[in-house]
Design a protein around this motif. Structure first.
Motif, mmCIF file in Angstrom:
data_model
loop_
_atom_site.group_PDB
_atom_site.id
_atom_site.type_symbol
_atom_site.label_atom_id
_atom_site.label_comp_id
_atom_site.label_asym_id
_atom_site.label_seq_id
_atom_site.Cartn_x
_atom_site.Cartn_y
_atom_site.Cartn_z
ATOM 1 N N LEU A 195 0.835 -1.204 0.000
ATOM 2 C CA LEU A 195 0.000 0.000 0.000
ATOM 3 C C LEU A 195 0.871 1.256 0.000
ATOM 4 N N TRP A 196 1.961 1.180 0.727
ATOM 5 C CA TRP A 196 2.879 2.320 0.795
ATOM 6 C C TRP A 196 3.441 2.629 -0.595
ATOM 7 N N GLN A 197 3.812 1.566 -1.290
ATOM 8 C CA GLN A 197 4.341 1.765 -2.645
ATOM 9 C C GLN A 197 3.249 2.291 -3.577
ATOM 10 N N ALA A 198 2.041 1.790 -3.368
ATOM 11 C CA ALA A 198 0.970 2.113 -4.321
ATOM 12 C C ALA A 198 0.581 3.588 -4.262
ATOM 13 N N ALA B 72 3.030 7.667 -0.502
ATOM 14 C CA ALA B 72 2.729 8.590 0.591
ATOM 15 C C ALA B 72 3.927 9.433 0.973
ATOM 16 N N ALA B 73 5.140 8.937 0.695
ATOM 17 C CA ALA B 73 6.324 9.698 1.076
ATOM 18 C C ALA B 73 6.390 11.036 0.352
ATOM 19 N N THR B 74 5.742 11.097 -0.805
ATOM 20 C CA THR B 74 5.737 12.359 -1.551
ATOM 21 C C THR B 74 5.156 13.482 -0.712
ATOM 22 N N TRP B 75 4.189 13.152 0.108
ATOM 23 C CA TRP B 75 3.506 14.179 0.896
ATOM 24 C C TRP B 75 4.055 14.268 2.312
ATOM 25 N N ARG C 86 3.164 21.255 0.181
ATOM 26 C CA ARG C 86 3.070 20.688 -1.177
ATOM 27 C C ARG C 86 1.743 19.963 -1.356
ATOM 28 N N ALA C 87 1.321 19.315 -0.295
ATOM 29 C CA ALA C 87 0.016 18.643 -0.385
ATOM 30 C C ALA C 87 -1.097 19.667 -0.578
ATOM 31 N N TRP C 88 -0.963 20.799 0.087
ATOM 32 C CA TRP C 88 -2.001 21.829 -0.088
ATOM 33 C C TRP C 88 -1.994 22.400 -1.503
ATOM 34 N N GLU C 89 -0.803 22.561 -2.032
ATOM 35 C CA GLU C 89 -0.740 23.040 -3.428
ATOM 36 C C GLU C 89 -1.440 22.054 -4.360
ATOM 37 N N ARG C 90 -1.171 20.805 -4.104
ATOM 38 C CA ARG C 90 -1.826 19.772 -4.928
ATOM 39 C C ARG C 90 -3.346 19.795 -4.730
ATOM 40 N N PHE C 91 -3.743 19.917 -3.479
ATOM 41 C CA PHE C 91 -5.170 19.929 -3.171
ATOM 42 C C PHE C 91 -5.857 21.118 -3.860
ATOM 43 N N ILE C 92 -5.212 22.264 -3.787
ATOM 44 C CA ILE C 92 -5.807 23.455 -4.405
ATOM 45 C C ILE C 92 -5.902 23.262 -5.917
ATOM 46 N N ALA C 93 -4.836 22.738 -6.482
ATOM 47 C CA ALA C 93 -4.850 22.547 -7.931
ATOM 48 C C ALA C 93 -5.944 21.571 -8.356
ATOM 49 N N LEU C 94 -6.166 20.580 -7.523
ATOM 50 C CA LEU C 94 -7.130 19.545 -7.921
ATOM 51 C C LEU C 94 -8.565 19.906 -7.566
#
Lengths: 390, 317
Positions: free
Chosen positions: B32-35, B38-41, B104-112
């Protein structure tokens, strides 16, 4: 509204947004779904939430199509289109059946056509001449004109009875005659390529489906049959013979060439004998291969005089309808890529002064070969041997 | 593979399985971790595992209630693994990374989701102004501007990945909007369909009408959850067949057919009940033809009283 939109803590007994969303997205299992359904049956609030969220999702599906994107080529179809087809999914079944039926019909007809064409090619020339419907189509009106009862037409040939065709126009007859390629197409070529679409194969096959053809057609429409007969017998264009015979010599053209008009001038009727003469016999047989051994890429003919270009750009001339070929000395620059026949009106002959009161002679027609090189430059020749820049 | 007892998990009561400690199987966790990457965030494995356990415990790993695997007992089947694989892990880690304040997660969230959130709010409220206001308020909450117990809390923490994050956002918006409307019903009486049915004064009913009422109550109570939902959505809420079909993800014709069948069954059962109460068949059929205005039957009440008790509704205060 600000203070009123706070999350309602007193709705703890309702399923939360997670569960309602999972229900709407079919992410719940059956044993999880049933209690939610039971709750929705009695809870108007949750029903409203699910309905509103679903409505927003439906609108969201449409919204991206309205927002200008960086890839304008990829656009979703308008909602009315999708809705229409969503409601008419069942209509795809009869549509698919109809498409299959049409495809089957086309395939059967094409095979039938190929079979008929193949039998015509394989039959001996004499038999082909006997079978030629054009001759019957030509002789029947002529016989009627002469008061002779027409010979009965075999039942098998009534499928292409002249009655089903309109009287031929001069343009149609000329097209049938001057589209020299059907007679010179190798037998292994598919039938579909033997009947090129207008304009598609014209540059390579010397067909009159070209830009010059339209100009010629206008002139040809004004030309008289007598002027056509003015050409030498051995150089007489095929269209003259075909026009007098009432049809082109090739069966493939028979299917498209209309039958002749019942009333023909007497001189034209006399030329009908040309149709059954050996003039057409060589054209029913495949021409001999070129001396270079390469494939022909373009061919044109005036009467029995034929000019062909092979794939290397060499030009060859035949005086006997393709039975024998001789190379033509190169008199042009670049590589010859196509040859065609050009019909032009020659200047009217000056009438003697004594006959100045006579009716003016209409313009005579002159036919030339035109060779084009790969740069689009053209050379013309009336005999196929001597070429001059156009 | 699945939930295995390992070590205590920090969390509130109810976030562990039956009050016991549990952990996700290492191999499953690796997969699941690989899938979901999660480390990106900025999530480490322990945090990721904690998120998974919280999501699983909140939903009993997809087991029916009461069948959650006992503590220190290996799961009998691969259902936990299936449950975790069925989660929207990408959305789950993004939501929790946002709740944890990852930029970075927030930037992604806003973009999406920023624009879809606004569009969904406008569609929900059917008003540009109200929609933007609703979206902005939810967005501020998601960002964690509200504090609880001295800590910034984001509603994104409650997202558990069963459905899509965008769907969760839409549902949350709809929830806020409906609650707002129900709270301000006296100001915006647009929900007359959902108005609480006033208790009518007791009337002396003719025997046939009383029998009919009892028969209707019995027939409606016997219907299944789905049929009652269809009846309520169609007859009480006035939703269209298409709207109901979209909710249930079935064809419109299926909804129509089920509704017709439910009505037919209800009619049949009412007739049977009437006959059981002593009416002849003809009298029972005549009783079905009475003017509904003469019948003191509140269908809404009947439907709402036929609940299973899974989510007993409480009236909003």
């Amino acid at each position: 509204m600000n203070s009123n939109l706070q999350p309602a803590a007193h709705f703890d007994s309702h399923p939360d947004a997670e569960i309602l969303n999972a229900f709407a997205e079919q992410a719940l299992r059956e044993h999880e779904r049933t209690p939610i359904l039971a709750h929705l049956a009695v809870c108007s609030r949750c029903r409203q939430i699910v309905a509103l969220a679903q409505e927003a999702a439906e609108l969201e599906d449409v919204a991206p199509a309205q927002v200008p994107s960086a890839q304008p080529a990829v656009r979703s179809r308008p909602s009315w289109f999708r809705n229409w087809f969503r409601n008419w999914r069942v209509a795809w079944l009869p549509v698919a059946a109809l498409v299959c039926l049409v495809t089957l019909t086309v395939v059967v007809n094409v095979r039938h056509f190929e079979k008929a064409s193949g039998s015509a090619k394989s039959a001996p020339p004499a038999q082909q001449q006997a079978m030629t419907v054009q001759q019957q189509a030509a002789t029947v009106p002529q016989a009627r004109q002469a008061g002779v009862p027409a010979a009965p037409v075999p039942a098998g040939k009534r499928a292409i009875s002249p009655r089903r065709h309109a009287p031929p126009s001069p343009q149609a007859l000329a097209e049938a005659a001057f589209s020299a390629q059907p007679a010179t197409v190798p037998a292994q070529e598919p039938a579909s390529s033997a009947m090129p679409a207008p304009g598609a194969a014209a540059p390579l096959h010397g067909s009159l489906y070209s830009t010059e053809a339209s100009a010629w057609r206008q002139q040809e429409a004004r030309a008289t049959t007598a002027q056509k007969r003015a050409l030498p017998a051995n150089e007489q264009p095929v269209w003259a013979a075909a026009g007098s015979a009432g049809a082109a010599p090739d069966r493939r053209l028979d299917m498209e060439s209309p039958a002749p008009a019942p009333a023909r001038p007497a001189g034209v009727a006399a030329n009908a004998a040309v149709t059954s003469s050996p003039v057409f016999a060589p054209r029913l047989t495949p021409p001999a291969p070129l001396p270079s051994g390469l494939a022909r890429v373009s061919t044109a003919s005036i009467g029995r005089r034929m000019v062909a270009i092979d794939s290397a750009g060499a030009v060859f001339l035949s005086l006997d309808g393709g039975a024998h070929w001789e190379p033509v000395a190169r008199q042009w620059s670049g590589q010859a890529v196509s040859v065609r026949v050009r019909i032009s009106s020659a200047a009217p002959q000056s009438a003697p002064e004594s006959s100045s009161l006579a009716a003016p002679q209409p313009a005579a027609l002159q036919s030339d070969f035109v060779v084009e090189n790969d740069k689009g430059e053209a050379w013309t020749s009336s005999d196929g041997r001597t070429w001059a820049p156009k | 593979m699945g939930i295995a007892p390992l070590e205590p998990v920090a969390g509130t009561a109810g976030e562990t399985f039956s009050g016991a400690t549990a952990a996700v199987d290492a191999a499953l966790l690796d997969g699941l971790w690989q899938a979901c990457d999660a480390a990106t965030w900025g999530l480490d494995r322990a945090e990721f595992e904690r998120i998974l356990i919280r999501a699983g415990s909140a939903q009993s790993l997809g087991f029916p209630d009461g069948t959650t695997p006992a503590p220190r007992q290996p799961p009998a089947a691969s259902q936990p693994a299936e449950f975790f694989r069925g989660l929207r892990l990408d959305d789950l880690v993004l939501a929790h990374a946002c709740a944890a304040g990852n930029e970075r997660a927030w930037e992604r969230f806003i973009a999406l989701y920023r624009q879809p959130l606004t569009r969904a709010a406008i569609a929900t409220t059917r008003s540009e102004t109200l929609g933007r206001e609703l979206a902005d308020q939810l967005y501020a909450e998601l960002y964690g501007l509200a504090e609880r117990g001295g800590q910034r809390r984001s509603p994104l923490e409650s997202y558990k990945g069963r459905g899509s994050l965008l769907g969760w956002l839409r549902t949350t918006l709809a929830q806020r909007h409906v609650d707002h409307l129900r709270r301000n019903r006296h100001e915006q009486p647009i929900e007359d369909l959902d108005a609480a049915a006033p208790d009518s004064p007791p009337q002396t009913l003719p025997a046939e009408l009383a029998a009919l009422q009892r028969a209707l109550e019995a027939a409606l109570a016997a219907r299944g959850a789905e049929e009652r939902f269809l009846l309520a959505a169609y007859y009480l809420d006035g939703q269209t067949l298409l709207a109901i079909a979209r909710i249930l993800r079935v064809h419109e014709a299926t909804v129509s057919r089920k509704l017709r069948r439910a009505l037919k069954e209800i009619r049949k059962q009412v007739l049977r009940h009437l006959q059981m109460q002593g009416l002849s068949r003809r009298a029972a059929e005549e009783a079905l033809g009475v003017d509904p205005r003469d019948l003191d039957v509140n269908l809404k009440k009947l439907l709402q009283q036929s609940q299973t008790g899974a989510f007993p509704e409480k009236a909003p205060s």
